[in-house]
Design a protein around this motif. Structure first.
Motif, PDB file in Angstrom:
ATOM      1  N   PRO A  33      94.470 163.559 -38.394  1.00 14.97           N
ATOM      2  CA  PRO A  33      94.248 162.106 -38.397  1.00 14.97           C
ATOM      3  C   PRO A  33      95.249 161.346 -39.273  1.00 14.97           C
ATOM      4  O   PRO A  33      95.615 160.214 -38.945  1.00 14.97           O
ATOM      5  CB  PRO A  33      92.819 161.962 -38.925  1.00 14.97           C
ATOM      6  CG  PRO A  33      92.161 163.248 -38.548  1.00 14.97           C
ATOM      7  CD  PRO A  33      93.238 164.291 -38.735  1.00 14.97           C
ATOM      8  N   ARG A  42      94.916 155.023 -40.515  1.00 14.81           N
ATOM      9  CA  ARG A  42      93.458 154.993 -40.421  1.00 14.81           C
ATOM     10  C   ARG A  42      92.968 154.227 -39.185  1.00 14.81           C
ATOM     11  O   ARG A  42      91.831 153.814 -39.126  1.00 14.81           O
ATOM     12  CB  ARG A  42      92.815 154.438 -41.686  1.00 14.81           C
ATOM     13  CG  ARG A  42      92.967 155.356 -42.884  1.00 14.81           C
ATOM     14  CD  ARG A  42      92.046 154.930 -43.996  1.00 14.81           C
ATOM     15  NE  ARG A  42      92.215 155.747 -45.180  1.00 14.81           N
ATOM     16  CZ  ARG A  42      91.557 155.555 -46.301  1.00 14.81           C
ATOM     17  NH1 ARG A  42      90.678 154.579 -46.391  1.00 14.81           N
ATOM     18  NH2 ARG A  42      91.756 156.322 -47.335  1.00 14.81           N
ATOM     19  N   HIS A  46      92.570 158.046 -36.220  1.00 11.14           N
ATOM     20  CA  HIS A  46      91.256 158.181 -36.851  1.00 11.14           C
ATOM     21  C   HIS A  46      90.194 157.693 -35.862  1.00 11.14           C
ATOM     22  O   HIS A  46      90.249 156.562 -35.401  1.00 11.14           O
ATOM     23  CB  HIS A  46      91.177 157.349 -38.134  1.00 11.14           C
ATOM     24  CG  HIS A  46      91.891 157.957 -39.290  1.00 11.14           C
ATOM     25  ND1 HIS A  46      93.262 158.100 -39.321  1.00 11.14           N
ATOM     26  CD2 HIS A  46      91.424 158.450 -40.455  1.00 11.14           C
ATOM     27  CE1 HIS A  46      93.605 158.663 -40.470  1.00 11.14           C
ATOM     28  NE2 HIS A  46      92.513 158.887 -41.169  1.00 11.14           N
ATOM     29  N   PRO A  48      86.262 157.849 -36.118  1.00 16.30           N
ATOM     30  CA  PRO A  48      85.031 158.263 -36.793  1.00 16.30           C
ATOM     31  C   PRO A  48      83.839 158.464 -35.862  1.00 16.30           C
ATOM     32  O   PRO A  48      82.874 159.116 -36.231  1.00 16.30           O
ATOM     33  CB  PRO A  48      84.767 157.130 -37.781  1.00 16.30           C
ATOM     34  CG  PRO A  48      85.547 155.971 -37.273  1.00 16.30           C
ATOM     35  CD  PRO A  48      86.700 156.526 -36.521  1.00 16.30           C
ATOM     36  N   TYR A  51      85.645 161.440 -32.154  1.00 13.70           N
ATOM     37  CA  TYR A  51      85.943 162.863 -32.356  1.00 13.70           C
ATOM     38  C   TYR A  51      84.693 163.733 -32.205  1.00 13.70           C
ATOM     39  O   TYR A  51      84.786 164.919 -31.926  1.00 13.70           O
ATOM     40  CB  TYR A  51      86.538 163.128 -33.737  1.00 13.70           C
ATOM     41  CG  TYR A  51      88.032 162.935 -33.855  1.00 13.70           C
ATOM     42  CD1 TYR A  51      88.917 163.549 -32.978  1.00 13.70           C
ATOM     43  CD2 TYR A  51      88.561 162.161 -34.880  1.00 13.70           C
ATOM     44  CE1 TYR A  51      90.280 163.378 -33.109  1.00 13.70           C
ATOM     45  CE2 TYR A  51      89.925 161.986 -35.025  1.00 13.70           C
ATOM     46  CZ  TYR A  51      90.787 162.595 -34.136  1.00 13.70           C
ATOM     47  OH  TYR A  51      92.136 162.435 -34.272  1.00 13.70           O
ATOM     48  N   SER A  84      87.796 161.708 -40.395  1.00 16.13           N
ATOM     49  CA  SER A  84      87.757 160.294 -40.024  1.00 16.13           C
ATOM     50  C   SER A  84      86.531 159.590 -40.592  1.00 16.13           C
ATOM     51  O   SER A  84      86.615 158.464 -41.075  1.00 16.13           O
ATOM     52  CB  SER A  84      87.772 160.159 -38.501  1.00 16.13           C
ATOM     53  OG  SER A  84      88.961 160.685 -37.964  1.00 16.13           O
ATOM     54  N   ASP A  87      86.579 159.080 -44.552  1.00 17.07           N
ATOM     55  CA  ASP A  87      87.402 158.002 -45.096  1.00 17.07           C
ATOM     56  C   ASP A  87      86.572 156.767 -45.432  1.00 17.07           C
ATOM     57  O   ASP A  87      86.993 155.921 -46.208  1.00 17.07           O
ATOM     58  CB  ASP A  87      88.530 157.636 -44.129  1.00 17.07           C
ATOM     59  CG  ASP A  87      89.728 158.569 -44.261  1.00 17.07           C
ATOM     60  OD1 ASP A  87      89.815 159.290 -45.276  1.00 17.07           O
ATOM     61  OD2 ASP A  87      90.574 158.574 -43.354  1.00 17.07           O
ATOM     62  N   VAL A 106      88.270 152.501 -42.418  1.00 14.53           N
ATOM     63  CA  VAL A 106      88.757 153.194 -41.230  1.00 14.53           C
ATOM     64  C   VAL A 106      88.377 152.353 -40.009  1.00 14.53           C
ATOM     65  O   VAL A 106      87.334 151.701 -40.004  1.00 14.53           O
ATOM     66  CB  VAL A 106      88.187 154.632 -41.132  1.00 14.53           C
ATOM     67  CG1 VAL A 106      86.691 154.629 -40.964  1.00 14.53           C
ATOM     68  CG2 VAL A 106      88.852 155.436 -40.047  1.00 14.53           C
ATOM     69  N   SER A 108      87.067 151.799 -36.329  1.00 12.45           N
ATOM     70  CA  SER A 108      86.206 152.439 -35.341  1.00 12.45           C
ATOM     71  C   SER A 108      86.514 151.838 -33.972  1.00 12.45           C
ATOM     72  O   SER A 108      86.224 150.657 -33.729  1.00 12.45           O
ATOM     73  CB  SER A 108      84.728 152.227 -35.673  1.00 12.45           C
ATOM     74  OG  SER A 108      83.928 152.650 -34.580  1.00 12.45           O
TER      75      SER A 108
END
Length: 195
Positions: A33, A42, A46, A48, A51, A84, A87, A106, A108
């Motif tokens: 990431p 980020r 990334h 969150p 993944y 992710s 963070d 981060v 989204s």
């Protein structure tokens, strides 16, 4: 990567034949990431939320058909997901996160917005971040042998160096980005740096 290696250690404990691939996948999944540092850090790599879908699918596949490939993919996606999401627990995504002027931890893609920093660990490279890295590294040194131990020691050396240099690096970058007083940076320029 330390959290990822702890997860890989659990795999190694249950299925020692997959210890090496689990460790490699954890290191790569932990790093992956952050390769977006050259793009939009980020945000680009990334995920969150997203993944977790491939992590769940490859995890189920690895349980049903345990091979080097399926275990490696499962660990990779799990660790990338954990990275992710974790963070969120640190400081914001900005040049000097100890100031706390930006509340972007981060991005989204699922929510279509930046998620706010929780600041449970001050920021990446903070003394608390280093202490956490050290605490996580100790059990890893006992879970793995061979080539993983020198890698963990190397990662600890990098963590210590980064913690010592984090603020001076930020100060140097900030000075390098500033223009002479008669030509001060505009708001948009600073905003794009923080993104």
């Amino acid at each position: 990567m330390f959290v990822g290696l702890l997860l890989a250690g659990a795999v190694a404990f249950v299925a020692p034949q997959f210890a090496a691939i689990a460790a490699i996948a954890a290191i790569v999944g932990g790093l992956f990431p952050d390769l977006d540092v050259v793009a939009n850090h980020r945000r680009t790599l990334h995920f969150p939320v997203y993944y977790w879908l491939p992590a769940g699918l490859t995890g189920a596949l690895a349980l049903a058909v345990p091979t080097t490939m399926t275990v490696g993919l499962a660990v990779f996606f799990l660790v990338a997901a954990v990275h992710s999401l974790s963070d969120l627990l640190g400081g914001s995504h900005e040049l000097e996160p100890w100031d706390g002027t930006v509340d972007r931890a981060v991005y989204s893609h699922y929510h279509g917005r930046w998620l706010g920093a929780r600041r449970w660990v001050g920021y990446d490279g903070s003394p608390g971040d280093l202490a956490l890295a050290g605490a996580l590294a100790i059990p890893i040194l006992f879970l793995f042998d061979g080539v993983v131990q020198p890698i963990v020691i190397g990662m600890l050396i990098v963590s210590i160096s980064y913690a010592l240099l984090r603020r001076p690096i930020a100060a140097s970058l900030k000075r390098g980005l500033e223009r002479p007083e008669r030509d001060t940076p505009n708001e948009r320029g600073l905003e794009s740096i923080n993104e």
